[in-house]
Enzyme design. Structure first.
Site, PDB file in Angstrom:
ATOM      1  N   GLY A  11       0.831  -1.211   0.000  1.00 25.25           N
ATOM      2  CA  GLY A  11       0.000   0.000   0.000  1.00 25.25           C
ATOM      3  C   GLY A  11       0.858   1.249   0.000  1.00 25.25           C
ATOM      4  N   ALA A  12       1.963   1.204  -0.738  1.00 21.47           N
ATOM      5  CA  ALA A  12       2.977   2.265  -0.645  1.00 21.47           C
ATOM      6  C   ALA A  12       2.897   3.285  -1.779  1.00 21.47           C
ATOM      7  CB  ALA A  12       4.365   1.654  -0.569  1.00 21.47           C
ATOM      8  N   ARG A  14       0.806   5.687  -1.886  1.00 25.96           N
ATOM      9  CA  ARG A  14       0.482   7.006  -1.305  1.00 25.96           C
ATOM     10  C   ARG A  14       0.362   6.907   0.208  1.00 25.96           C
ATOM     11  NH1 ARG A  14      -5.327   6.827  -0.701  1.00 25.96           N
ATOM     12  NH2 ARG A  14      -6.291   5.338  -2.113  1.00 25.96           N
ATOM     13  N   ASP A  61      -2.332  -7.588  -5.379  1.00 24.92           N
ATOM     14  CA  ASP A  61      -3.518  -7.538  -4.526  1.00 24.92           C
ATOM     15  C   ASP A  61      -3.179  -8.415  -3.327  1.00 24.92           C
ATOM     16  OD1 ASP A  61      -5.860  -7.799  -3.156  1.00 24.92           O
ATOM     17  OD2 ASP A  61      -7.050  -8.494  -4.871  1.00 24.92           O
ATOM     18  N   SER A 140      -4.545  -0.052  14.174  1.00 24.19           N
ATOM     19  CA  SER A 140      -5.168   1.269  14.258  1.00 24.19           C
ATOM     20  C   SER A 140      -5.749   1.466  15.657  1.00 24.19           C
ATOM     21  CB  SER A 140      -6.309   1.381  13.245  1.00 24.19           C
ATOM     22  OG  SER A 140      -7.087   2.541  13.476  1.00 24.19           O
ATOM     23  N   TYR A 152     -13.593  -2.660  10.063  1.00 25.11           N
ATOM     24  CA  TYR A 152     -12.215  -2.155  10.173  1.00 25.11           C
ATOM     25  C   TYR A 152     -11.653  -2.417  11.575  1.00 25.11           C
ATOM     26  CZ  TYR A 152      -8.525   1.478   9.635  1.00 25.11           C
ATOM     27  OH  TYR A 152      -7.348   2.180   9.565  1.00 25.11           O
ATOM     28  N   LYS A 156      -8.429  -4.663  12.455  1.00 21.76           N
ATOM     29  CA  LYS A 156      -7.259  -4.072  13.109  1.00 21.76           C
ATOM     30  C   LYS A 156      -6.989  -4.725  14.473  1.00 21.76           C
ATOM     31  CE  LYS A 156      -5.945  -1.035  10.032  1.00 21.76           C
ATOM     32  NZ  LYS A 156      -4.808  -1.415   9.163  1.00 21.76           N
TER      33      LYS A 156
END
Ligand code: NAP
Length: 251
Positions: A11-12, A14, A61, A140, A152, A156
């Site tokens: 996921g790099a 952004r 993915d 998170s 989520y 997490k």
């Protein structure tokens, strides 16, 4: 001179992942910049090259077994055995529980939790073979519960149990596994949250900052700084820990 270690950051393209990739490159690692779209990952690679670093863009993915295996193999072939892995890729599909489509439950669990599992499964053999490895999972603050984020928060929180278990299983091979649980970090993800609830982003950030003891929201570089520590040679006795990175002790 020894060859620099190879780090994978998912996921790099952004946000937090891009800042981590840039930081690890300036720390001297070779960095594999993984994201769904190889061409968007290439933007981070270009920034790393501008800063004098060495990186490779790879499309993946993370929630797909064949794709994650192929991506890790490509990194091993083109950069060398990945002994550092940062599982950062993520999505949100926020909704109150009674409105939350099953598909949005599955997709969030799949990217965060299944994705981290598949990436660790694919990469761990490169680490155990070298008797060195560093895994960092992005949890998170929402793991503690957050309205509208049942999917989520579950993913997490699940990542925290996963982190501690991998830490126990792989520790004897010199592989440490830790997690970072950030609070509010200024990225497109938090901008999208502001948009969803209909508050201008600047106002949303100011409201969050007012609740945070250090008086500001976090930046992607704050997360990158902690990753840099976790993956360092000297952090080999730090294993199975979750650091809440949120500007204060209770948020
Ligand atoms: P972001 O700006 O939305 O970036 C996430 C990146 O992950 C995007 O480039 C996205 O690609 C990629 N991605 C999504 N699904 C993927 C998949 N299946 N395979 C590979 N890559 C995929 O998010 P961020 O704010 O930087 O967050 C990064 C991580 O930190 C996430 O795990 C997030 O949950 C966590 N986090 C963020 C905050 C915060 O306040 N921002 C707080 C706590 C934790 P596309 O653009 O193509 O979708």
């Amino acid at each position: 001179m020894t060859t620099p270690r190879t780090a994978i950051v998912t996921g790099a393209a952004r946000g937090i992942g891009a800042a981590i990739a840039l930081r690890l490159a300036t720390d001297g690692y070779q960095v594999a910049v993984l994201d769904l779209d190889e061409s968007t990952a290439a933007t981070t690679v270009a920034k790393i090259a501008d800063a004098g670093g060495h990186a490779l863009a790879v499309g993946v993915d993370v929630s797909d077994e064949a794709s994650s295996q192929a991506a890790v193999q490509r990194v091993a072939d083109e950069l060398g055995a990945p002994t550092i892995l940062v599982n950062n890729a993520g999505i949100t599909r926020d909704n109150l529980l009674f409105k939350l489509p099953v598909q949005d439950w599955d997709s969030v669990l799949n990217v965060h939790l299944r994705g981290a599992f598949l990436m660790v499964k694919a990469a761990q053999k490169h680490m155990t073979a070298q008797k060195f490895g560093r895994i960092v999972n992005m949890s998170s603050l929402s793991a503690l519960g957050n309205r509208g984020q049942a999917n989520y928060a579950a993913a997490k929180a699940g990542l925290q149990g996963f982190t501690k278990t991998v830490a126990i299983e792989l520790g004897k091979f010199g592989v440490t596994t830790n997690a970072i649980a950030p609070g509010f970090i200024e990225t497109e993800m938090t901008a999208a949250t502001a948009e969803r609830i209909g508050i201008p982003f600047e106002e949303f950030k100011a409201g969050a900052a007012a609740q945070i003891p250090v008086g500001r929201v976090g930046q992607p570089e704050d997360v990158a700084h902690l990753v840099s520590f976790f993956v360092s040679e000297g952090a080999g006795f730090v294993n199975g820990q979750i650091v809440y990175l949120s500007g204060g002790p209770n948020n």
